[in-house]
Design an enzyme around this catalytic site. Structure first.
Site, mmCIF file in Angstrom:
data_model
loop_
_atom_site.group_PDB
_atom_site.id
_atom_site.type_symbol
_atom_site.label_atom_id
_atom_site.label_comp_id
_atom_site.label_asym_id
_atom_site.label_seq_id
_atom_site.Cartn_x
_atom_site.Cartn_y
_atom_site.Cartn_z
ATOM 1 N N LYS A 35 0.843 -1.201 0.000
ATOM 2 C CA LYS A 35 0.000 0.000 0.000
ATOM 3 C C LYS A 35 0.877 1.249 0.000
ATOM 4 O O LYS A 35 2.090 1.174 0.181
ATOM 5 C CB LYS A 35 -0.905 -0.009 1.231
ATOM 6 C CG LYS A 35 -0.143 0.012 2.551
ATOM 7 C CD LYS A 35 -1.073 -0.073 3.741
ATOM 8 C CE LYS A 35 -0.261 -0.047 5.044
ATOM 9 N NZ LYS A 35 -1.128 -0.022 6.234
ATOM 10 N N ARG A 130 -9.833 0.288 15.607
ATOM 11 C CA ARG A 130 -9.776 1.139 14.429
ATOM 12 C C ARG A 130 -10.820 0.608 13.453
ATOM 13 O O ARG A 130 -11.967 1.023 13.507
ATOM 14 C CB ARG A 130 -8.352 1.154 13.845
ATOM 15 C CG ARG A 130 -8.118 2.230 12.811
ATOM 16 C CD ARG A 130 -6.660 2.321 12.414
ATOM 17 N NE ARG A 130 -6.163 1.082 11.814
ATOM 18 C CZ ARG A 130 -4.925 0.929 11.359
ATOM 19 N NH1 ARG A 130 -4.055 1.931 11.451
ATOM 20 N NH2 ARG A 130 -4.539 -0.223 10.824
ATOM 21 N N TYR A 254 18.568 29.445 7.195
ATOM 22 C CA TYR A 254 17.418 30.204 7.683
ATOM 23 C C TYR A 254 17.461 30.334 9.199
ATOM 24 O O TYR A 254 17.681 29.353 9.914
ATOM 25 C CB TYR A 254 16.112 29.519 7.275
ATOM 26 C CG TYR A 254 15.745 29.696 5.825
ATOM 27 C CD1 TYR A 254 15.486 30.952 5.295
ATOM 28 C CD2 TYR A 254 15.643 28.594 4.985
ATOM 29 C CE1 TYR A 254 15.142 31.111 3.961
ATOM 30 C CE2 TYR A 254 15.297 28.738 3.644
ATOM 31 C CZ TYR A 254 15.050 30.002 3.144
ATOM 32 O OH TYR A 254 14.708 30.153 1.822
ATOM 33 N N MET A 302 13.912 23.841 1.445
ATOM 34 C CA MET A 302 13.084 23.111 0.495
ATOM 35 C C MET A 302 13.918 22.279 -0.473
ATOM 36 O O MET A 302 13.556 21.143 -0.807
ATOM 37 C CB MET A 302 12.197 24.072 -0.299
ATOM 38 C CG MET A 302 11.251 23.376 -1.259
ATOM 39 S SD MET A 302 10.243 24.531 -2.206
ATOM 40 C CE MET A 302 9.172 25.185 -0.911
#
EC number: 5.1.1.1
Length: 359
Positions: A35, A130, A254, A302
């Site tokens: 999955k 669940r 940063y 990023m």
């Protein structure tokens, strides 16, 4: 042009890890859990790399359809089942085996008109709370399914273990006993996930459902796949695109969070949270350059990270930087980033080039 960020996938590691699982649960069939795009490794790629799997498990109907359209012939269980009539009919059309975990799904299934009985699984809630049916609801569902001519008989039963990776916790024993009471002693059962099949003999039933083990990662906190005898499939890499000399007191990145405490030779690697490298990776998180561990410094951007190359003086622009995988377990990086290896693997983004190799 050589891609800046790449995930090198060792296809031989898939076979090695599958054989390891087969040896750990020799009397069980293996339902390989692929999955979430095979935990970031590629859904179709993983299925084709595991031809000996007795079945596959996906989370959603759409994933199962993708596998069928790619020519995957093994049984495919859909762990979330279907959520509406269309999902049920698509499951029947493509020969998928949805997991039934609610009365709503049973109501839909009773209205299914098909000339070929559909395979389904019944989910027992043994304590995770669940998905699944518990106690009387489970018993009633089992009877309803047994009376449905549109369902292939007998219906296999599964449950999911909430805490199998904590071997000193009584939860798993309680769940196993609960499942035994609900399911009875006869039938086709599936209990063990990766941690379950490793640590709990009673979870090695007719079917086991390994996930993270297939990718060479340990399900246990504080342990790595190689320590278990597994091989990591994914090695995430980039390259150095800049090297510069900083002075004592210079701030990096940063926010200027990292202050150089010595003259520092800094490298910039072309990878960041836009590629799936964790933004929360702390200063000191190791990466590999020329086979040597060097620390991350400053915040993850990023597209880039900064690393301290002072103790790796031979490093130069163009050198490979390994973020995790061969020689640097993803489990270790997850600890530095205050997360779990599952998240790191699943979060690798589309701009990372996937490269298949056979080591």
């Amino acid at each position: 042009m050589v891609p800046a960020a790449r995930a090198v996938l060792d296809m031989a590691a898939f076979a090695h890890n599958f054989a390891w699982i087969r040896a750990a649960a020799p009397d069980s069939k293996i339902m390989a859990v692929i999955k979430a795009n095979a935990y970031g490794h590629g859904l179709i790629r993983a299925a084709r790399a595991l031809p000996a799997a007795d079945a596959f498990a996906v989370a959603r109907v759409e994933e199962g359809i993708v596998l069928r359209q790619a020519g995957i012939a093994q049984r495919i269980a859909v762990l979330q089942g279907y959520g509406d009539e269309e999902g049920m009919r698509l499951s029947a059309r493509h020969g998928l085996e949805p997991v039934i975990h609610s009365g709503f799904q049973l109501d839909l299934l009773e209205r299914l008109d098909t000339s070929v009985p559909m395979g389904v699984w019944l989910k027992a809630d043994s304590g995770m709370h669940r998905l699944g049916l518990a106690d009387e609801e489970f018993a009633r569902a089992r009877l309803r399914l047994a009376r449905m001519p549109q369902v292939r008989q007998p219906v296999p039963v599964m449950t999911h273990l909430a805490n199998a990776d904590a071997t000193d916790d009584p939860t798993t024993e309680i769940q196993l006993r609960c499942f035994g009471r609900m399911a009875g002693g006869r039938g086709e059962f599936s209990i063990g996930n990766s941690a379950g099949l490793m640590a709990w003999a009673a979870a090695r039933s007719a079917w086991v459902r390994p996930g993270i083990l297939l990718y060479g990662v340990s399900p246990f906190p504080g342990r790595s796949g190689p320590e278990e005898g597994l091989m990591p499939v994914m090695t995430l890499q980039s390259r150095l695109i800049a090297v510069k000399q900083l002075k004592t007191g210079d701030a990096v990145g940063y926010g200027g969070d990292f202050i150089c405490r010595r003259p520092t030779r800094m490298g910039i690697a072309a990878i960041g949270y836009g590629d799936g490298y964790p933004r929360r990776a702390a200063t000191g998180t190791p990466v590999l350059v020329r086979g040597r561990r060097v620390p991350l410094i400053g915040r993850v951007s990023m597209d880039m990270i900064s690393v301290d190359l002072t103790d790796c003086p031979s490093a130069e622009i163009g050198d490979t930087v390994t973020l995790w995988g061969q020689g640097l377990p993803v489990e270790e990086i997850a600890l530095h980033a205050d997360t779990i290896p599952y998240v790191l693997l699943c979060n690798v983004t589309q701009r990372v080039n996937m490269v298949e190799t056979v080591a």
